[in-house]
Design a protein around this motif. Structure first.
Motif, PDB file in Angstrom:
ATOM      1  N   ASP A   1       0.723  -1.345   0.041  1.00  0.00           N
ATOM      2  CA  ASP A   1       0.078   0.030   0.025  1.00  0.00           C
ATOM      3  C   ASP A   1       0.965   1.153   0.025  1.00  0.00           C
TER       4      ASP A   1
ATOM      5  N   SER B   1      -8.354   8.184   8.659  1.00  0.00           N
ATOM      6  CA  SER B   1      -8.366   9.494   8.498  1.00  0.00           C
ATOM      7  C   SER B   1      -7.926   9.788  10.049  1.00  0.00           C
TER       8      SER B   1
ATOM      9  N   LEU C   1       0.732   5.250   0.491  1.00  0.00           N
ATOM     10  CA  LEU C   1      -0.286   6.019   1.093  1.00  0.00           C
ATOM     11  C   LEU C   1      -0.025   7.463   0.543  1.00  0.00           C
TER      12      LEU C   1
ATOM     13  N   GLU D   1      -7.204  12.921   5.429  1.00  0.00           N
ATOM     14  CA  GLU D   1      -7.616  11.916   4.725  1.00  0.00           C
ATOM     15  C   GLU D   1      -6.491  11.167   4.175  1.00  0.00           C
TER      16      GLU D   1
ATOM     17  N   GLY E   1      -6.525   5.605  -4.759  1.00  0.00           N
ATOM     18  CA  GLY E   1      -7.116   6.655  -4.231  1.00  0.00           C
ATOM     19  C   GLY E   1      -8.510   6.197  -3.224  1.00  0.00           C
ATOM     20  N   GLU E   2      -8.261   4.995  -2.812  1.00  0.00           N
ATOM     21  CA  GLU E   2      -9.305   4.526  -1.985  1.00  0.00           C
ATOM     22  C   GLU E   2      -8.894   4.905  -0.582  1.00  0.00           C
ATOM     23  N   PRO E   3      -9.855   5.266   0.269  1.00  0.00           N
ATOM     24  CA  PRO E   3      -9.784   5.662   1.744  1.00  0.00           C
ATOM     25  C   PRO E   3      -9.085   4.716   2.504  1.00  0.00           C
TER      26      PRO E   3
ATOM     27  N   THR F   1      -5.214   8.065   1.718  1.00  0.00           N
ATOM     28  CA  THR F   1      -5.753   7.072   0.579  1.00  0.00           C
ATOM     29  C   THR F   1      -4.673   6.294  -0.020  1.00  0.00           C
ATOM     30  N   ASN F   2      -4.885   5.119  -0.391  1.00  0.00           N
ATOM     31  CA  ASN F   2      -3.673   4.369  -0.982  1.00  0.00           C
ATOM     32  C   ASN F   2      -3.622   5.004  -2.505  1.00  0.00           C
TER      33      ASN F   2
END
Ligand SMILES: [Zn+2]
Length: 364
Positions: A139, A180, A141, A169, A175-177, A171-172
């Motif tokens: 991943d 947070s 970030l 926020e 662009g997925e969260p 994300t990977n």
């Protein structure tokens, strides 16, 4: 609400609160991408440092058995994956201290506005993290942040100030969260100390009145559990916390007895005699409040507890493990007196042979 034109400019007819509120919802800065993807070596270092023995962070089989696809990163490492590193952080701090903060983004403008209004000090107060899913090696970030809220003026123990909460926020690479974080600071007006007025009228240095005053040593974080230790030092007493239920001595100070779990305690005055249990000689990084080389020792008191303190009156080459030392007290400034150890003249060091022991250990 429209963003303010500048930190200090054409909006001076607005109240400070209105101007502060105009920042809410704005981006705090550019998107930061992690230097490295989530990776096992960094996870290993983290769990070693934290003493976290959960096997799912380092053992594939254990992680799968626990229902994960493989090794996962400790959730609390979330922020680690986007940190810019010590050197970059120090350079940014130096630039800020030199007044070349540079940034003119909303966050910089908000800080400048509060600085101008006299809220010049800052302290971090809260950090709340929310994890969307476990992070796995690979991943990569990135983080974006927005100004989530700015409080009205609040009275706090440190002084009056405004709480500023940023929302980060994470994300990977797709662009997925993944998580947070709400990070809150207090930007406040430091309360003047009675002693500061006196000092301001004194020359910074008798030799050179134009010299900048030497920065003070960092203050200890005082709590109801440890305050006695520093109050004792002020009175030139080295105090050890003692359980009044079972008599066990303990240091560093803490709320309850590790032996019988009692919360009842008082203190015992130490003789001040001890021996060097271990030590380091600090050469770098150099902080202006300290003299270098700086000897930092773990001293074992004859009562049995150990404490960390500086050692003076000896050159670093002559200090050795097992060396008899005795406490003295040094007032570093009006508000800070600390125990400092020195070689004990009543118990001369045996021989230099003693000092060879750790060297030999290292060779073996
Ligand atoms: Zn006890």
């Amino acid at each position: 609400m429209s963003p303010p034109a500048t930190a200090s400019g054409a909006t001076s007819d607005q109240s400070l609160d209105d101007r502060l509120q105009a920042f809410v919802g704005l981006s705090s800065g550019s998107v930061t991408r992690g230097q490295d993807a989530v990776n096992l070596p960094m996870i290993r270092h983290w769990v070693e440092a934290m003493g976290d023995h959960n096997p799912v962070y380092v053992d594939e089989a254990a992680a799968r058995q626990a229902g994960f696809p493989g090794i996962i990163a400790p959730p609390t490492m979330l922020q680690v994956w986007i940190m810019r590193g010590l050197r970059a952080s120090e350079e940014a701090d130096r630039a800020r201290a030199a007044g070349e903060a540079g940034g003119d983004g909303p966050s910089d403008q908000l800080m400048a506005l509060l600085d101008e209004a006299g809220f010049t000090s800052v302290v971090a107060t809260n950090c709340d993290q929310h994890y969307v899913r476990p992070l796995v090696p690979g991943d990569h970030l990135q983080v974006s942040s927005t100004i989530d809220s700015v409080s009205s003026e609040k009275a706090t123990g440190l002084g009056v100030g405004h709480f500023i909460t940023s929302r980060l926020e994470f994300t990977n690479q797709h662009g997925e969260p993944v998580g947070s974080m709400l990070f809150r600071i207090l930007k406040f007006k430091p309360r003047p100390k009675a002693s500061d007025a006196t000092k301001a009228s004194e020359p910074a240095s008798a030799q050179d009145p134009t010299a900048a005053p030497r920065p003070k040593r960092p203050r200890p974080a005082l709590t109801q559990d440890n305050r006695f230790f520093f109050d004792g030092a002020e009175q030139h007493q080295l105090l050890i916390q003692r359980c009044t239920n079972c008599g066990t001595l303990r240091h560093p100070p803490r709320p309850s007895c590790g032996h019988c779990r009692s919360f009842e305690w008082d203190t015992q005055v130490a003789s001040g005699r001890g021996t060097i249990y271990s030590f380091v000689v600090n050469h770098y990084p150099q902080i202006p409040a300290f003299d270098y080389p700086l000897v930092v020792a773990l001293v074992e008191l004859e009562e049995g507890t150990r404490l960390v303190a500086n050692v003076s009156g000896i050159t670093p080459d002559d200090i050795f493990i097992g060396q008899p030392v005795v406490v003295g007290f040094e007032a570093f400034d009006d508000d800070l007196t600390l125990p400092v150890f020195r070689p004990d003249p009543d118990r001369p060091a045996a021989t230099a042979a003693t000092s060879a022991a750790p060297t030999e250990t290292r060779k073996s």
